[in-house]
Design a protein around this motif. Structure first.
Motif, PDB file in Angstrom:
ATOM      1  N   ALA A   1       0.839  -1.203   0.000  1.00 54.23           N
ATOM      2  CA  ALA A   1       0.000   0.000   0.000  1.00 54.23           C
ATOM      3  C   ALA A   1       0.872   1.251   0.000  1.00 54.23           C
ATOM      4  N   ALA A   2       1.975   1.214   0.748  1.00 53.47           N
ATOM      5  CA  ALA A   2       2.901   2.348   0.764  1.00 53.47           C
ATOM      6  C   ALA A   2       3.480   2.593  -0.625  1.00 53.47           C
ATOM      7  N   ALA A   3       3.816   1.523  -1.344  1.00 48.32           N
ATOM      8  CA  ALA A   3       4.365   1.680  -2.690  1.00 48.32           C
ATOM      9  C   ALA A   3       3.361   2.366  -3.610  1.00 48.32           C
ATOM     10  N   TYR A   4       2.104   1.982  -3.498  1.00 46.29           N
ATOM     11  CA  TYR A   4       1.073   2.641  -4.310  1.00 46.29           C
ATOM     12  C   TYR A   4       0.960   4.120  -3.952  1.00 46.29           C
ATOM     13  N   ARG A   5       0.973   4.432  -2.672  1.00 46.75           N
ATOM     14  CA  ARG A   5       0.873   5.833  -2.248  1.00 46.75           C
ATOM     15  C   ARG A   5       2.078   6.637  -2.738  1.00 46.75           C
ATOM     16  N   LEU A   6       3.258   6.024  -2.706  1.00 46.73           N
ATOM     17  CA  LEU A   6       4.460   6.725  -3.166  1.00 46.73           C
ATOM     18  C   LEU A   6       4.403   6.985  -4.665  1.00 46.73           C
ATOM     19  N   VAL A   7       3.885   6.034  -5.428  1.00 46.57           N
ATOM     20  CA  VAL A   7       3.719   6.252  -6.864  1.00 46.57           C
ATOM     21  C   VAL A   7       2.815   7.460  -7.100  1.00 46.57           C
ATOM     22  N   ALA A   8       1.725   7.547  -6.349  1.00 39.10           N
ATOM     23  CA  ALA A   8       0.834   8.707  -6.476  1.00 39.10           C
ATOM     24  C   ALA A   8       1.537   9.989  -6.044  1.00 39.10           C
ATOM     25  N   LEU A   9       2.291   9.912  -4.960  1.00 39.58           N
ATOM     26  CA  LEU A   9       2.978  11.078  -4.428  1.00 39.58           C
ATOM     27  C   LEU A   9       3.968  11.653  -5.442  1.00 39.58           C
ATOM     28  N   TYR A  10       4.687  10.778  -6.139  1.00 36.30           N
ATOM     29  CA  TYR A  10       5.678  11.237  -7.105  1.00 36.30           C
ATOM     30  C   TYR A  10       5.062  11.550  -8.473  1.00 36.30           C
ATOM     31  N   GLY A  11       3.755  11.394  -8.607  1.00 33.94           N
ATOM     32  CA  GLY A  11       3.091  11.728  -9.860  1.00 33.94           C
ATOM     33  C   GLY A  11       3.299  10.709 -10.956  1.00 33.94           C
ATOM     34  N   TRP A  12       3.537   9.455 -10.592  1.00 32.50           N
ATOM     35  CA  TRP A  12       3.776   8.407 -11.583  1.00 32.50           C
ATOM     36  C   TRP A  12       2.523   7.609 -11.912  1.00 32.50           C
ATOM     37  N   ASP A  13       1.408   7.902 -11.258  1.00 25.36           N
ATOM     38  CA  ASP A  13       0.205   7.109 -11.484  1.00 25.36           C
ATOM     39  C   ASP A  13      -0.476   7.509 -12.785  1.00 25.36           C
ATOM     40  N   ASP A  14      -1.359   6.650 -13.250  1.00 22.99           N
ATOM     41  CA  ASP A  14      -2.090   6.847 -14.497  1.00 22.99           C
ATOM     42  C   ASP A  14      -3.557   6.531 -14.201  1.00 22.99           C
ATOM     43  N   LEU A  15      -4.176   7.419 -13.403  1.00 24.79           N
ATOM     44  CA  LEU A  15      -5.518   7.166 -12.867  1.00 24.79           C
ATOM     45  C   LEU A  15      -5.517   5.800 -12.168  1.00 24.79           C
ATOM     46  N   VAL A  16      -6.236   4.809 -12.704  1.00 20.34           N
ATOM     47  CA  VAL A  16      -6.327   3.507 -12.024  1.00 20.34           C
ATOM     48  C   VAL A  16      -5.694   2.387 -12.865  1.00 20.34           C
ATOM     49  N   PHE A  17      -4.865   2.749 -13.861  1.00 17.82           N
ATOM     50  CA  PHE A  17      -4.535   1.795 -14.908  1.00 17.82           C
ATOM     51  C   PHE A  17      -3.169   1.118 -14.839  1.00 17.82           C
ATOM     52  N   THR A  18      -2.424   1.262 -13.786  1.00 12.39           N
ATOM     53  CA  THR A  18      -1.189   0.474 -13.679  1.00 12.39           C
ATOM     54  C   THR A  18      -1.227  -0.335 -12.391  1.00 12.39           C
TER      55      THR A  18
ATOM     56  N   ASN B   1      -3.536  -4.418  -6.770  1.00  9.63           N
ATOM     57  CA  ASN B   1      -4.461  -3.332  -6.446  1.00  9.63           C
ATOM     58  C   ASN B   1      -5.885  -3.630  -6.884  1.00  9.63           C
ATOM     59  N   PRO B   2      -6.853  -3.118  -6.130  1.00  5.31           N
ATOM     60  CA  PRO B   2      -8.253  -3.211  -6.544  1.00  5.31           C
ATOM     61  C   PRO B   2      -8.508  -2.294  -7.733  1.00  5.31           C
ATOM     62  N   TYR B   3      -9.087  -2.838  -8.781  1.00  4.54           N
ATOM     63  CA  TYR B   3      -9.294  -2.085 -10.018  1.00  4.54           C
ATOM     64  C   TYR B   3     -10.394  -1.045  -9.798  1.00  4.54           C
ATOM     65  N   GLY B   4     -10.032   0.205 -10.027  1.00  2.00           N
ATOM     66  CA  GLY B   4     -10.987   1.293  -9.863  1.00  2.00           C
ATOM     67  C   GLY B   4     -10.633   2.243  -8.743  1.00  2.00           C
ATOM     68  N   MET B   5      -9.710   1.839  -7.876  1.00  2.00           N
ATOM     69  CA  MET B   5      -9.283   2.719  -6.790  1.00  2.00           C
ATOM     70  C   MET B   5      -8.076   3.535  -7.233  1.00  2.00           C
TER      71      MET B   5
ATOM     72  N   PHE C   1     -12.589  -6.209  -4.286  1.00  2.00           N
ATOM     73  CA  PHE C   1     -12.732  -5.551  -5.579  1.00  2.00           C
ATOM     74  C   PHE C   1     -12.243  -6.481  -6.694  1.00  2.00           C
ATOM     75  N   ASP C   2     -12.665  -6.202  -7.924  1.00  2.00           N
ATOM     76  CA  ASP C   2     -12.100  -6.891  -9.082  1.00  2.00           C
ATOM     77  C   ASP C   2     -10.687  -6.369  -9.332  1.00  2.00           C
ATOM     78  N   VAL C   3      -9.929  -7.100 -10.165  1.00  2.00           N
ATOM     79  CA  VAL C   3      -8.577  -6.679 -10.509  1.00  2.00           C
ATOM     80  C   VAL C   3      -8.501  -6.420 -12.009  1.00  2.00           C
ATOM     81  N   ASN C   4      -7.484  -5.676 -12.416  1.00  2.00           N
ATOM     82  CA  ASN C   4      -7.261  -5.329 -13.815  1.00  2.00           C
ATOM     83  C   ASN C   4      -6.800  -6.574 -14.579  1.00  2.00           C
ATOM     84  N   PRO C   5      -7.531  -7.018 -15.609  1.00  2.00           N
ATOM     85  CA  PRO C   5      -7.110  -8.232 -16.323  1.00  2.00           C
ATOM     86  C   PRO C   5      -5.750  -8.098 -16.985  1.00  2.00           C
ATOM     87  N   ALA C   6      -5.417  -6.892 -17.470  1.00  2.00           N
ATOM     88  CA  ALA C   6      -4.090  -6.691 -18.054  1.00  2.00           C
ATOM     89  C   ALA C   6      -3.025  -6.789 -16.975  1.00  2.00           C
ATOM     90  N   GLY C   7      -3.337  -6.293 -15.786  1.00  3.62           N
ATOM     91  CA  GLY C   7      -2.404  -6.401 -14.673  1.00  3.62           C
ATOM     92  C   GLY C   7      -2.135  -7.847 -14.330  1.00  3.62           C
TER      93      GLY C   7
END
Length: 256
Positions: free
Chosen positions: A26-43, A59-63, A88-94
């Motif tokens: 969860a921390a890794a996900y938050r850090l990705v958001a913090l550094y601006g590396w996220d792509d909405l919900v798609f990685t 990750n739960p798909y959609g969060m 939650f469901d997960v991203n099939p590409a993930g």
């Protein structure tokens, strides 16, 4: 930030080892958001849960990444089935990308895949990552490439992805983005930080429209050994505690 989704805590439902893994992921996900590396919900970032079941967290798909908590992460098996049907469901590409790597790389406890702008920009450049910075040398010492085949939904792409990755810990997905693996979440995150920073530097250097000096291959070949010295043998764990403290100062709800 208040947890608007009000997901019940799983802390008392999982082992202590799995809970710590959930907190770090969860921390890794938050850090990705913090550094601006996220792509909405798609990685996605995945982490293998130790044991013979071959389960991993994703990750739960959609969060949004800034919303993800330890309890919201989804535990799935190697076939992509949720262990808890209420999750939650997960991203099939993930699932396609991550399950392919976890299936053949026992050393890849964590796989991180991102769609950053500079990462995609470099992935579209014919020569890929160039030895233009000190940061790039660490990535180039263990680099691989995978050609774009469309959205990663097809089962048959897994074998080609596995072959292209081989034993490397850094991968550039052509026209797509970046991927790193690590023996821990901390290792995969540090590798992604290095790879992303390398791409940012390359994009800026090429935009300068001046002759560039590339580091000789003989020096690139020495970087694996030097990486151990730089991190004092701790790998990502050298920086990880400080990153967790940084998150705690900003918003510690990732621990929920």
């Amino acid at each position: 930030m208040p947890n608007l989704l009000s997901i019940p805590s799983k802390k008392d439902e999982v082992s202590e080892q799995e809970w710590q893994l959930r907190v770090d992921l969860a921390a890794a996900y938050r850090l990705v958001a913090l550094y601006g590396w996220d792509d909405l919900v798609f990685t996605h970032i995945s982490a293998r849960i130790p044991g013979d079941e071959h389960h991993f967290l994703i990750n739960p798909y959609g969060m949004m990444f800034e919303e993800i908590t330890a309890s919201s992460l989804v535990r799935i098996d190697q076939e992509g089935h949720k262990i808890n049907p209420d999750d939650f469901d997960v991203n099939p590409a993930g699932f396609t990308i991550h399950s392919a790597i976890h299936a053949v790389r026992e050393d890849a406890a964590c796989v991180m895949h991102l769609h950053t702008m500079d990462g995609i920009a470099v992935s579209a450049q014919q020569e890929g990552l160039l030895p233009l910075s000190q940061q790039s040398l660490f990535a180039l010492a263990s680099m691989s490439y995978h050609d774009y085949e469309g959205v990663a939904l097809r089962e048959d792409e897994k074998a080609r992805l596995q072959k292209d990755l081989g034993n490397a810990n850094f991968m550039i997905l052509r026209n797509h983005g970046l991927l790193t693996t690590g023996g821990s979440i901390a290792d995969a995150f540090l590798s992604m930080f290095i790879l992303q920073r390398s791409c940012e530097i390359q994009v800026r250097a090429l935009a300068g429209n001046r002759p560039l000096t590339q580091v000789p291959q003989t020096i690139v070949d020495t970087m694996k050994q030097q990486a151990e010295q730089v991190t004092k043998g701790l790998g990502g764990n050298l920086a990880w505690p400080g990153l967790l403290r940084k998150l705690d100062r900003i918003d510690n709800s990732f621990r929920d």
